[in-house]
Motif scaffolding. Sequence first.
Motif, mmCIF file in Angstrom:
data_model
loop_
_atom_site.group_PDB
_atom_site.id
_atom_site.type_symbol
_atom_site.label_atom_id
_atom_site.label_comp_id
_atom_site.label_asym_id
_atom_site.label_seq_id
_atom_site.Cartn_x
_atom_site.Cartn_y
_atom_site.Cartn_z
ATOM 1 N N ASN A 78 67.498 -7.932 53.523
ATOM 2 C CA ASN A 78 66.342 -8.165 54.387
ATOM 3 C C ASN A 78 65.026 -7.868 53.677
ATOM 4 O O ASN A 78 64.995 -7.260 52.618
ATOM 5 C CB ASN A 78 66.465 -7.293 55.642
ATOM 6 C CG ASN A 78 67.623 -7.729 56.510
ATOM 7 O OD1 ASN A 78 67.875 -8.922 56.672
ATOM 8 N ND2 ASN A 78 68.345 -6.758 57.053
ATOM 9 N N HIS A 79 63.960 -8.263 54.336
ATOM 10 C CA HIS A 79 62.614 -8.038 53.802
ATOM 11 C C HIS A 79 62.172 -6.589 53.985
ATOM 12 O O HIS A 79 62.456 -5.956 54.999
ATOM 13 C CB HIS A 79 61.617 -8.951 54.536
ATOM 14 C CG HIS A 79 60.197 -8.561 54.274
ATOM 15 N ND1 HIS A 79 59.484 -9.053 53.195
ATOM 16 C CD2 HIS A 79 59.376 -7.694 54.909
ATOM 17 C CE1 HIS A 79 58.273 -8.506 53.209
ATOM 18 N NE2 HIS A 79 58.186 -7.675 54.236
ATOM 19 N N SER A 80 61.410 -6.086 53.005
ATOM 20 C CA SER A 80 60.621 -4.866 53.194
ATOM 21 C C SER A 80 59.327 -5.027 52.409
ATOM 22 O O SER A 80 59.301 -5.708 51.383
ATOM 23 C CB SER A 80 61.369 -3.633 52.687
ATOM 24 O OG SER A 80 60.486 -2.512 52.643
ATOM 25 N N CYS A 81 58.255 -4.414 52.903
ATOM 26 C CA CYS A 81 56.987 -4.416 52.164
ATOM 27 C C CYS A 81 57.017 -3.369 51.050
ATOM 28 O O CYS A 81 56.089 -3.274 50.254
ATOM 29 C CB CYS A 81 55.818 -4.151 53.120
ATOM 30 S SG CYS A 81 55.734 -5.367 54.454
ATOM 31 N N ASN A 82 58.078 -2.553 51.012
ATOM 32 C CA ASN A 82 58.297 -1.601 49.925
ATOM 33 C C ASN A 82 59.719 -1.836 49.409
ATOM 34 O O ASN A 82 60.625 -1.036 49.658
ATOM 35 C CB ASN A 82 58.113 -0.176 50.448
ATOM 36 C CG ASN A 82 58.297 0.858 49.348
ATOM 37 O OD1 ASN A 82 58.152 0.553 48.154
ATOM 38 N ND2 ASN A 82 58.644 2.066 49.741
ATOM 39 N N ASP A 122 57.182 -10.527 62.476
ATOM 40 C CA ASP A 122 56.503 -9.241 62.419
ATOM 41 C C ASP A 122 57.385 -8.243 61.696
ATOM 42 O O ASP A 122 58.495 -7.957 62.145
ATOM 43 C CB ASP A 122 56.215 -8.734 63.840
ATOM 44 C CG ASP A 122 55.030 -9.466 64.455
ATOM 45 O OD1 ASP A 122 53.987 -9.519 63.788
ATOM 46 O OD2 ASP A 122 55.167 -9.972 65.578
ATOM 47 N N CYS A 123 56.889 -7.739 60.574
ATOM 48 C CA CYS A 123 57.681 -6.783 59.795
ATOM 49 C C CYS A 123 57.700 -5.430 60.509
ATOM 50 O O CYS A 123 56.696 -4.982 61.043
ATOM 51 C CB CYS A 123 57.077 -6.618 58.403
ATOM 52 S SG CYS A 123 58.074 -5.530 57.371
ATOM 53 N N ILE A 124 58.876 -4.800 60.472
ATOM 54 C CA ILE A 124 58.995 -3.463 61.064
ATOM 55 C C ILE A 124 59.547 -2.486 60.023
ATOM 56 O O ILE A 124 60.294 -1.576 60.329
ATOM 57 C CB ILE A 124 59.890 -3.466 62.329
ATOM 58 C CG1 ILE A 124 61.236 -4.140 62.037
ATOM 59 C CG2 ILE A 124 59.190 -4.145 63.488
ATOM 60 C CD1 ILE A 124 62.335 -3.786 63.035
ATOM 61 N N CYS A 125 59.184 -2.735 58.743
ATOM 62 C CA CYS A 125 59.762 -1.923 57.668
ATOM 63 C C CYS A 125 59.280 -0.480 57.695
ATOM 64 O O CYS A 125 59.884 0.387 57.070
ATOM 65 C CB CYS A 125 59.505 -2.556 56.298
ATOM 66 S SG CYS A 125 57.820 -2.361 55.660
ATOM 67 N N GLN A 126 58.195 -0.218 58.397
ATOM 68 C CA GLN A 126 57.672 1.134 58.554
ATOM 69 C C GLN A 126 57.215 1.784 57.257
ATOM 70 O O GLN A 126 57.024 2.993 57.202
ATOM 71 C CB GLN A 126 58.704 2.050 59.253
ATOM 72 C CG GLN A 126 58.984 1.603 60.675
ATOM 73 C CD GLN A 126 60.028 2.466 61.353
ATOM 74 O OE1 GLN A 126 60.989 2.891 60.720
ATOM 75 N NE2 GLN A 126 59.845 2.736 62.626
ATOM 76 N N ASN A 129 52.612 0.845 53.392
ATOM 77 C CA ASN A 129 51.841 -0.346 53.032
ATOM 78 C C ASN A 129 52.333 -1.596 53.757
ATOM 79 O O ASN A 129 52.169 -2.702 53.263
ATOM 80 C CB ASN A 129 51.891 -0.552 51.515
ATOM 81 C CG ASN A 129 53.317 -0.684 51.007
ATOM 82 O OD1 ASN A 129 54.258 -0.214 51.648
ATOM 83 N ND2 ASN A 129 53.508 -1.322 49.869
ATOM 84 N N CYS A 130 52.938 -1.416 54.929
ATOM 85 C CA CYS A 130 53.493 -2.574 55.648
ATOM 86 C C CYS A 130 52.385 -3.601 55.916
ATOM 87 O O CYS A 130 51.295 -3.259 56.355
ATOM 88 C CB CYS A 130 54.142 -2.147 56.963
ATOM 89 S SG CYS A 130 54.881 -3.565 57.818
ATOM 90 N N LEU A 131 52.711 -4.853 55.641
ATOM 91 C CA LEU A 131 51.718 -5.930 55.730
ATOM 92 C C LEU A 131 51.699 -6.588 57.102
ATOM 93 O O LEU A 131 50.900 -7.493 57.341
ATOM 94 C CB LEU A 131 51.993 -6.976 54.655
ATOM 95 C CG LEU A 131 51.894 -6.451 53.210
ATOM 96 C CD1 LEU A 131 52.438 -7.473 52.230
ATOM 97 C CD2 LEU A 131 50.457 -6.097 52.867
ATOM 98 N N GLY A 132 52.606 -6.168 57.999
ATOM 99 C CA GLY A 132 52.602 -6.742 59.343
ATOM 100 C C GLY A 132 53.293 -8.083 59.400
ATOM 101 O O GLY A 132 54.483 -8.176 59.157
#
Length: 161
Positions: A78-82, A122-126, A129-132
Amino acid sequence: MHTTEKNINKHKVSPFAEIGECQTTGNKSLYATVEFKPGQVISNFSHKQILDRPNYLTVQISDHQHIMLDPEFLQYINHSCNPNVFFDTQKRVVIALQNIEIGEEFTFFYPSTEWSMDRGFDCICQSENCLGYIQGASHLPLNVLAKYKLSDYIQSKLKVE
Ligand SMILES: [Zn+2]
């Protein structure tokens, strides 16, 4: 798109990974069953199929080529901003970007391969630096993209934009 840590059924799909399925949502994620160090190759990959349009499982390799991954279980990363892994679409390898512990979820930064996704989310990676809202590299400013490892394809798109 993370799942919560509770109520997850896991089953092993390779010597280094297991799929976790959330009993509540049915969302699937991929978890490490061995440790990885930054720069280490986690898996080779190839394509089962090349599509001319993206879907939520494909990885983009050129303007009109979107691959269905082989081995297939890699599609559950899955996606993460980190992110802790990177899909190198040139060398066709998944590499570790960070130390990955046993039991940790593998994640990658979707805009590192996807120019414009067929549907955003909508990203919920928490992460701090989450980009939303995530919908591909074409929708992000250069100074944000500069913080990430990007595929050769995405880098070539940024040069001509
Ligand atoms: Zn995020």
